[in-house]
Design an enzyme around this catalytic site. Structure first.
Site: not given
Ligand SMILES: [Zn+2]
Length: 281
Positions: A2-3
């Site tokens: 996840p960014e």
């Protein structure tokens, strides 16, 4: 992994459901998530149970809950961590790879799912103390192209490496770095301090564009990311470079190729992102 957009998606999903809720209990069903030393799992539970969630924030790729006892509960999802809310009385099958669950005073449960178990929980009284080296937020109104230019000015590392470095700007990872470089026509191996002001302005715009678009589409769910309601995002359908090796560039038709930059698989269009001409040694 996840960014920024995936973490922001979860924050927006959970914010209306968690604010004002008291944490009734926490069950940590495994040795992970590992609350970072020196707080042991039982001690962690003791510190948060009974307190009310007052705010949900995000800094880079970190999500945090502000509790009524003044503590901040900082969650980094790393590879595969997801926080998924379940309504009171929900009898559907629970998410796989459940490592912990947080029971709220309205009967709802937030499940911490983490297949690879690299996610971390930290308790702190100061965000700056917990995340001291994090660079600016790229979607903040006051983050300007000039800030990016100054952050890159003394760096001879490839621009891809500089963008992945969270001190340059917070929240970019492999996917959105590749997408921003493609959109701005920048080759990832270009030494950061050789980019012209015009190119930096284009890159700055591209970073904001791809992150905002990914938030609008609730993130990229090609692998593990699920939003706070267990939903998938659709940004993977909009990728222009990332993970498109061998497929035609949407802009020019050339085949996307994969390089290795800063130890990471890196996807470019060799025509739209020409290799930098390096000065003679
Ligand atoms: Zn192209």
């Amino acid at each position: 992994m996840p960014e920024l957009p995936e973490v922001e998606t979860t924050r927006r999903d959970l914010e209306p459901l968690l604010i004002g809720r008291r944490i009734r209990s926490i069950v940590i069903s495994d040795d992970k998530p590992q609350p970072q030393a020196p707080v042991a799992a039982e001690e962690f539970a003791r510190a948060v149970v009974g307190h009310v969630v007052e705010a949900l924030g995000r800094r880079g790729k970190n999500l945090y809950l502000r509790l009524s006892n003044g503590l901040l509960w900082v969650i980094h999802r790393r590879m595969t961590g997801n926080l998924i809310w379940r309504a009171a009385g929900d009898s559907s099958e629970r998410p796989r790879f459940e490592r912990a669950s947080i029971d709220l005073d309205d009967g709802a449960v937030v499940v911490w799912q983490d297949q690879r178990k690299f996610g971390t929980w930290t308790l702190t009284s100061s965000l700056d103390q917990a995340l001291p080296t994090l660079g600016p937020e790229p979607l903040a109104e006051d983050w300007a192209a000039d800030d990016l230019r100054m952050a890159l000015a003394r760096r001879s590392a490839p621009i891809k490496a500089a963008l992945l470095d969270q001190t340059t700007v917070a929240g970019l990872g492999n996917i959105y770095a590749d997408e921003a470089l493609f959109r701005s026509h920048v080759h990832p191996l270009t030494p950061a301090n050789t980019l012209s002001d015009a190119t930096i302005a284009r890159l700055h715009e591209a970073i904001r564009f791809v992150l905002q678009k990914a938030i609008d589409l609730q993130g990229s769910s090609a692998r593990n990311h699920l939003g706070g309601l267990g939903q998938k995002g659709t940004m993977q359908e909009e990728w222009r470079a990332y993970d498109r090796t061998g497929q035609p560039c949407y802009r020019c038709g050339a085949a996307i190729i994969k390089l290795r930059v800063a130890g990471r698989g890196t996807h470019i269009c060799p025509t739209c992102q020409p290799a930098p001409t390096l000065p003679a040694p």
